[in-house]
Design a protein around this motif. Structure first.
Motif, mmCIF file in Angstrom:
data_model
loop_
_atom_site.group_PDB
_atom_site.id
_atom_site.type_symbol
_atom_site.label_atom_id
_atom_site.label_comp_id
_atom_site.label_asym_id
_atom_site.label_seq_id
_atom_site.Cartn_x
_atom_site.Cartn_y
_atom_site.Cartn_z
ATOM 1 N N ARG A 1 0.841 -1.205 0.000
ATOM 2 C CA ARG A 1 0.000 0.000 0.000
ATOM 3 C C ARG A 1 0.880 1.262 0.000
ATOM 4 N N ARG A 2 1.909 1.284 0.862
ATOM 5 C CA ARG A 2 2.795 2.462 0.921
ATOM 6 C C ARG A 2 3.484 2.701 -0.421
ATOM 7 N N LEU A 3 3.949 1.612 -1.022
ATOM 8 C CA LEU A 3 4.650 1.732 -2.311
ATOM 9 C C LEU A 3 3.695 2.244 -3.397
ATOM 10 N N ALA A 4 2.489 1.706 -3.425
ATOM 11 C CA ALA A 4 1.523 2.107 -4.455
ATOM 12 C C ALA A 4 1.104 3.562 -4.279
ATOM 13 N N ILE A 5 0.952 4.001 -3.040
ATOM 14 C CA ILE A 5 0.580 5.408 -2.818
ATOM 15 C C ILE A 5 1.735 6.326 -3.240
ATOM 16 N N ALA A 6 2.964 5.938 -2.901
ATOM 17 C CA ALA A 6 4.128 6.748 -3.318
ATOM 18 C C ALA A 6 4.178 6.846 -4.840
ATOM 19 N N ALA A 7 3.921 5.728 -5.520
ATOM 20 C CA ALA A 7 3.948 5.738 -6.987
ATOM 21 C C ALA A 7 2.799 6.586 -7.535
ATOM 22 N N GLY A 8 1.629 6.481 -6.934
ATOM 23 C CA GLY A 8 0.486 7.283 -7.387
ATOM 24 C C GLY A 8 0.789 8.773 -7.276
ATOM 25 N N SER B 1 3.765 10.103 -7.284
ATOM 26 C CA SER B 1 4.837 10.421 -8.230
ATOM 27 C C SER B 1 4.279 10.581 -9.653
ATOM 28 N N VAL B 2 3.398 9.675 -10.038
ATOM 29 C CA VAL B 2 2.806 9.769 -11.389
ATOM 30 C C VAL B 2 1.966 11.042 -11.486
ATOM 31 N N ALA B 3 1.195 11.345 -10.450
ATOM 32 C CA ALA B 3 0.340 12.541 -10.482
ATOM 33 C C ALA B 3 1.189 13.813 -10.603
ATOM 34 N N ALA B 4 2.384 13.782 -10.007
ATOM 35 C CA ALA B 4 3.258 14.961 -10.068
ATOM 36 C C ALA B 4 3.736 15.229 -11.491
ATOM 37 N N ASP B 5 3.607 14.245 -12.371
ATOM 38 C CA ASP B 5 3.999 14.435 -13.777
ATOM 39 C C ASP B 5 2.900 15.095 -14.606
ATOM 40 N N PHE B 6 1.754 15.370 -13.986
ATOM 41 C CA PHE B 6 0.671 16.022 -14.750
ATOM 42 C C PHE B 6 1.175 17.364 -15.268
ATOM 43 N N ASP B 7 0.914 17.609 -16.557
ATOM 44 C CA ASP B 7 1.399 18.820 -17.211
ATOM 45 C C ASP B 7 0.209 19.749 -17.428
ATOM 46 N N ASP B 8 0.209 20.889 -16.730
ATOM 47 C CA ASP B 8 -0.938 21.816 -16.813
ATOM 48 C C ASP B 8 -1.154 22.338 -18.229
ATOM 49 N N GLN B 9 -0.061 22.568 -18.956
ATOM 50 C CA GLN B 9 -0.204 23.087 -20.325
ATOM 51 C C GLN B 9 -0.849 22.059 -21.239
ATOM 52 N N LEU B 10 -0.384 20.814 -21.111
ATOM 53 C CA LEU B 10 -0.898 19.751 -21.990
ATOM 54 C C LEU B 10 -2.269 19.251 -21.534
ATOM 55 N N GLY B 11 -2.548 19.352 -20.239
ATOM 56 C CA GLY B 11 -3.825 18.846 -19.702
ATOM 57 C C GLY B 11 -3.821 17.351 -19.467
ATOM 58 N N VAL B 12 -2.660 16.710 -19.613
ATOM 59 C CA VAL B 12 -2.523 15.258 -19.378
ATOM 60 C C VAL B 12 -1.161 14.978 -18.747
ATOM 61 N N ILE C 1 -3.808 6.578 -9.592
ATOM 62 C CA ILE C 1 -3.932 7.877 -8.911
ATOM 63 C C ILE C 1 -5.269 7.961 -8.159
ATOM 64 N N LEU C 2 -6.332 7.498 -8.800
ATOM 65 C CA LEU C 2 -7.656 7.619 -8.159
ATOM 66 C C LEU C 2 -7.791 6.652 -6.981
ATOM 67 N N TRP C 3 -7.152 5.487 -7.081
ATOM 68 C CA TRP C 3 -7.120 4.577 -5.920
ATOM 69 C C TRP C 3 -6.352 5.246 -4.776
ATOM 70 N N ALA C 4 -5.195 5.856 -5.109
ATOM 71 C CA ALA C 4 -4.390 6.520 -4.072
ATOM 72 C C ALA C 4 -5.178 7.681 -3.461
ATOM 73 N N ALA C 5 -5.967 8.375 -4.290
ATOM 74 C CA ALA C 5 -6.812 9.466 -3.766
ATOM 75 C C ALA C 5 -7.817 8.911 -2.765
ATOM 76 N N LEU D 1 -5.031 14.572 -5.778
ATOM 77 C CA LEU D 1 -4.903 13.336 -6.569
ATOM 78 C C LEU D 1 -6.220 13.043 -7.290
ATOM 79 N N ALA D 2 -7.330 13.217 -6.596
ATOM 80 C CA ALA D 2 -8.643 12.959 -7.225
ATOM 81 C C ALA D 2 -8.835 13.878 -8.427
ATOM 82 N N GLU D 3 -8.411 15.129 -8.277
ATOM 83 C CA GLU D 3 -8.598 16.088 -9.370
ATOM 84 C C GLU D 3 -7.722 15.725 -10.570
ATOM 85 N N ILE D 4 -6.463 15.387 -10.308
ATOM 86 C CA ILE D 4 -5.547 15.070 -11.416
ATOM 87 C C ILE D 4 -5.993 13.791 -12.133
ATOM 88 N N GLY D 5 -6.408 12.778 -11.374
ATOM 89 C CA GLY D 5 -6.873 11.536 -12.002
ATOM 90 C C GLY D 5 -8.057 11.790 -12.915
#
Ligand code: GLY
Length: 407
Positions: free
Chosen positions: A140-147, A149-160, A189-193, A201-205
């Motif tokens: 669970r800890r590993l999956a939340i950390a990964a979620g 990390s992936v969410a932090a890659d969201f690009d506001d300009q691209l929208g994805v 991401i949504l599971w981690a949210a 996280l919920a918003e980015i997912g």
């Protein structure tokens, strides 16, 4: 023939069209026995692989010998091996597979911050499923950390969340690329949210899912795999495919991933717009997939005797349909999706899971006939680790051993 009449007298014409002669001539008891047998053979093969002392993560196998080609770091596929172990431990209530899962899960840790959106596959199936099936705290800890990390890659300009510099496909494209395989970020991401209550996280997912729907779902509800985006505002500059037949064709796994991940995004977010898109892409599959057989690797690939089918994409679609049947509020459509999922699972079990038979020297429990990458000529008629994972999940759901929304 008990089945056909009992199964199909009350269902729609569209659904009846999906059911093949093969599937419709199997009795209820025979169908259950076929799926029980396939499940037992598959868990047996997973045990053999676990005991074989592989160093790398299984990626694809020779269907005649069962010998695995492995990857050192798990590529985008190694989490499905760990997911098979978590799921087998759950099905067998068995410590050996659970210990194996936990050990292989730890080996995913160096990938938490890999520059690839496809690490989402690794950590949803390799780690979040350990939390979902076994309440495993380290997973669970590993999956939340990964979620996160992936969410932090969201690009506001691209929208994805773009593919990332180390993504499988990014070697051939630039930094402003996205593809439907990257929707795998949404369930993680949504599971981690949900686990953490983190609103960001919920918003980015949800944003990643909704923008992906606009980018990859065509007007007729078929799916195109990839898009190049304008770095200034994220508008699409071109649509194309990395693994499909052509830029205007429908690659089977593009459609199947969309079915699965829009369904998972809806299930975790509750956003009705995501249910709507999950239903549209799933309806397209049900209307176009061959009845009672695995889909061809691309719905528009020229048909010859040599055209490959892709059992992996078909197994993904079966799992997606089981989940959508459980998640959609439209109970009429739910019955259709459930029936299509069960018939697909049965057809794969009957035709493509290798048997125990004296005249068949292949190892039993292999989901044969997966088609990884025909453009590169890699593993076009093989066992694929993710195909076997989804077949295991489909069989577990079809036989009532796993809830459709447990993973
Ligand atoms: N990149 C995911 C797939 O090949 O299906």
């Amino acid at each position: 023939m008990l089945v056909c009449k009992r199964f199909h007298s009350h269902v729609s014409r569209e659904l009846r069209g999906f059911v093949s002669e093969l599937v419709s001539t199997v009795t209820l008891q025979d169908a259950d026995a076929a799926m029980d047998g396939a499940l037992a053979r598959m868990t047996g093969r997973i045990g053999v692989t676990l005991d074989s002392g592989l160093y790398g993560f299984p990626h694809y196998a020779d269907p005649d010998t069962g010998v695995w080609t492995t990857t050192a770091d798990g590529f985008w596929t190694g989490g499905f091996w760990v997911g098979q172990l978590w799921l087998t431990a759950y099905l067998l209530n068995d410590r050996r597979h659970a210990d194996g899962a936990a050990a292989w899960c730890r080996r995913l840790a160096p990938r938490v911050d890999s520059r690839s959106v496809f690490r989402s596959f690794l950590f949803y199936y390799g780690a979040a499923s350990g939390a979902l099936l076994h309440d495993d705290a380290a997973a669970r800890r590993l999956a939340i950390a990964a979620g996160r990390s992936v969410a932090a890659d969201f690009d506001d300009q691209l929208g994805v969340i773009p593919l990332g510099a180390q993504a499988e496909e990014a070697r051939s494209v630039g930094p402003s690329e996205s593809n439907v395989d990257g929707l795998s970020a949404c369930p993680l991401i949504l599971w981690a949210a949900r686990e953490t209550g983190a609103a960001d996280l919920a918003e980015i997912g949800a944003l990643h899912a909704l923008r992906s729907a606009a980018l990859f779902v065509r007007e007729d509800h078929s799916v195109i795999q990839s898009a190049s985006l304008d770095p200034a505002d994220g508008s699409p500059l071109r649509h194309y495919t990395h693994k499909g037949h052509s830029d205007s064709s429908t690659w089977a796994r593009a459609q199947a991933w969309a079915m699965l991940f829009f369904t998972q995004a809806y299930r975790y977010s509750g956003d009705p717009a995501l249910c709507d898109v999950a239903e549209r892409v799933s309806d397209w599959w049900v209307a176009h997939a061959p009845a009672g057989e695995a889909a061809y690797w691309d719905f528009d690939a020229p048909r010859t005797a040599e055209t490959r089918r892709d059992t992996s994409g078909t197994a993904i679609a079966a799992v997606a349909l089981f989940k959508l049947a459980a998640a959609t509020p439209d109970r009429g459509k739910a019955a259709l999706y459930h029936r299509a999922a069960r018939d697909t699972t049965l057809a794969l079990a009957l035709r493509h899971v290798t048997p125990v038979a004296q005249d068949d020297r292949r190892p039993p429990g292999v989901l044969a006939d997966g088609c990884f990458d025909p453009r590169e000529g890699t593993a076009v008629a093989n066992e694929l680790i993710w195909g076997s994972y989804f077949m295991l999940e489909a069989l577990a759901i079809a036989t009532g051993r796993l809830g459709p929304l447990t993973v």
